[in-house]
Design an enzyme around this catalytic site. Structure first.
Site, PDB file in Angstrom:
ATOM      1  N   SER A  71     -23.608 -23.668  29.171  1.00  0.00           N
ATOM      2  CA  SER A  71     -23.162 -23.909  30.539  1.00  0.00           C
ATOM      3  C   SER A  71     -24.363 -24.136  31.464  1.00  0.00           C
ATOM      4  CB  SER A  71     -22.265 -22.748  30.978  1.00  0.00           C
ATOM      5  OG  SER A  71     -21.525 -23.100  32.099  1.00  0.00           O
ATOM      6  N   ASP A 110     -11.813 -25.960  27.503  1.00  0.00           N
ATOM      7  CA  ASP A 110     -12.752 -25.335  28.445  1.00  0.00           C
ATOM      8  C   ASP A 110     -12.269 -25.611  29.872  1.00  0.00           C
ATOM      9  OD1 ASP A 110     -14.956 -24.899  30.168  1.00  0.00           O
ATOM     10  OD2 ASP A 110     -16.388 -25.407  28.582  1.00  0.00           O
ATOM     11  N   HIS A 140     -14.428 -21.917  27.080  1.00  0.00           N
ATOM     12  CA  HIS A 140     -15.820 -21.838  27.544  1.00  0.00           C
ATOM     13  C   HIS A 140     -16.508 -20.550  27.088  1.00  0.00           C
ATOM     14  CE1 HIS A 140     -18.867 -23.440  30.298  1.00  0.00           C
ATOM     15  NE2 HIS A 140     -19.027 -22.263  30.859  1.00  0.00           N
TER      16      HIS A 140
HETATM   17  N1  LIG Z   1     -17.198 -15.290  36.877  1.00  0.00           N
HETATM   18  C1  LIG Z   1     -16.665 -16.590  36.595  1.00  0.00           C
HETATM   19  C2  LIG Z   1     -16.860 -16.969  35.168  1.00  0.00           C
HETATM   20  C3  LIG Z   1     -18.282 -17.063  34.833  1.00  0.00           C
HETATM   21  C4  LIG Z   1     -18.475 -17.551  33.428  1.00  0.00           C
HETATM   22  O1  LIG Z   1     -17.553 -18.020  32.746  1.00  0.00           O
HETATM   23  N2  LIG Z   1     -19.688 -17.436  32.979  1.00  0.00           N
HETATM   24  C5  LIG Z   1     -19.981 -17.928  31.664  1.00  0.00           C
HETATM   25  C6  LIG Z   1     -21.176 -18.836  31.784  1.00  0.00           C
HETATM   26  S1  LIG Z   1     -20.812 -20.171  32.879  1.00  0.00           S
HETATM   27  C7  LIG Z   1     -20.306 -16.792  30.743  1.00  0.00           C
HETATM   28  O2  LIG Z   1     -20.943 -16.988  29.731  1.00  0.00           O
HETATM   29  N3  LIG Z   1     -19.893 -15.567  31.083  1.00  0.00           N
HETATM   30  C8  LIG Z   1     -20.248 -14.371  30.368  1.00  0.00           C
HETATM   31  C9  LIG Z   1     -19.398 -14.051  29.200  1.00  0.00           C
HETATM   32  O3  LIG Z   1     -18.478 -14.815  28.857  1.00  0.00           O
HETATM   33  O4  LIG Z   1     -19.664 -13.024  28.573  1.00  0.00           O
HETATM   34  C10 LIG Z   1     -15.203 -16.628  36.904  1.00  0.00           C
HETATM   35  O5  LIG Z   1     -14.698 -15.602  37.276  1.00  0.00           O
HETATM   36  O6  LIG Z   1     -14.605 -17.704  36.763  1.00  0.00           O
END
Ligand SMILES: N[C@@H](CCC(=O)N[C@@H](CS)C(=O)NCC(=O)O)C(=O)O
Length: 279
Positions: A147, A223, A256
């Site tokens: 990402s 995604d 994602h």
């Molecule tokens: N906080 C965001 C999502 C953030 C998100 O998806 N971050 C991804 C990277 S863009 C991630 O890897 N999050 C940590 C995880 O999945 O452990 C939301 O609420 O939509």
């Protein structure tokens, strides 16, 4: 360097560390996996850059990389995603800007310019620090990420092909100039002059600086960020026009998350190992 923890893992060592960074003016945490091969000789480095809201821990505990890095003798480096604890006004207002959202660039706008320098931190300072403190080869490195970290891997890899010979990404932000995450970050860190944004946009960079090595990108069809934020087809079109070899793979049903990353991480480690272990 302060050792936070070190634990045996797949015959090697998974460690968490902290050091004082001159790029960010803060203490920065990072994780390193030393494969068993590093006990007897220097090994290639593979950086993995995490996405928005993540830390040095996220990919380390969720991607399942260590077993494949141990098999192929690659040292893994997982940096944090921004400086922390600065108390800059606005730093913690949103999850997609400031803390946890450094975008792997060097900020030029105040108040971010002094500390938000994750671009040179990763490609220069941290890499040099690892070479000085671990048994890593100075001439062999790869870069991958997810990402926002995929954006970091593509842009840093395209800008420094001499340092990072192998590049891959999971669900990367491929054209940040053309998506809300990128527009918000670049306006905040770089300012309104859009000519300065191009240096941090993989789709723009590949037009100017295609490399010879195949870039591997995996992307899930389910995604939730794909449509609005990621734009892999724009990157693909630019790669085709510039002659950049690209293996862009779409995967039915995957989202994602790190469950998607875990499902294809072996292919990425093999992609890097094939390039980095070729002599
Ligand atoms: N906080 C965001 C999502 C953030 C998100 O998806 N971050 C991804 C990277 S863009 C991630 O890897 N999050 C940590 C995880 O999945 O452990 C939301 O609420 O939509």
């Amino acid at each position: 360097m302060e050792i936070i923890s070190e634990q045996k893992c797949f015959g090697g060592v998974q460690g968490f560390y902290q050091h004082a960074s001159h790029s960010t003016g803060t203490n920065m945490r990072f994780a390193v996996f030393q494969p068993p091969q590093a006990k007897t000789g220097s090994v290639p480095l593979l950086f993995f850059l995490a996405g928005l809201t993540c830390t040095e821990e996220t990919a380390t505990i969720k991607a399942g990389m260590q077993q494949f890095a141990a098999k192929h003798g690659l040292m893994l480096v997982m940096p944090d995603t921004s400086p922390r604890g600065l108390d800059i006004s606005g730093e913690d207002d949103d999850w997609d800007f400031g803390t946890g959202a450094g975008f792997y660039l060097d900020a030029i706008r105040l108040p971010w310019a002094k500390n938000y320098n994750m671009g040179s931190y990763v490609s220069n300072e941290l890499r040099g620090f690892i070479l000085n403190n671990f048994n890593a080869r100075p001439d062999k490195a790869g870069i991958s990420g997810h990402s926002m970290g995929g954006h970091g891997a593509l842009t840093i890899g395209l800008k420094h092909p001499d340092i990072f010979q192998s590049v891959s990404a999971f669900a990367p932000i491929c054209a940040p100039i053309q998506c809300p995450w990128g527009q918000k970050a670049f306006t905040g860190y770089l300012g309104e002059d859009k000519s300065l944004w191009r240096e941090y946009d993989a789709t723009e960079l590949v037009r100017q600086h295609p490399t010879q090595n195949m870039i591997l990108i995996d992307q899930g069809n389910e995604d939730g960020f794909l449509e609005e934020q990621l734009h892999p087809h724009l990157f693909e079109t630019a790669c085709n026009a510039a002659g950049q070899p690209l293996n862009l793979r779409f995967h039915e049903g995957y989202d994602h998350s790190y469950y998607f990353i875990q499902s294809f991480i072996e292919d990425h480690i093999e992609h890097h190992a094939a390039i980095l272990n070729n002599d």
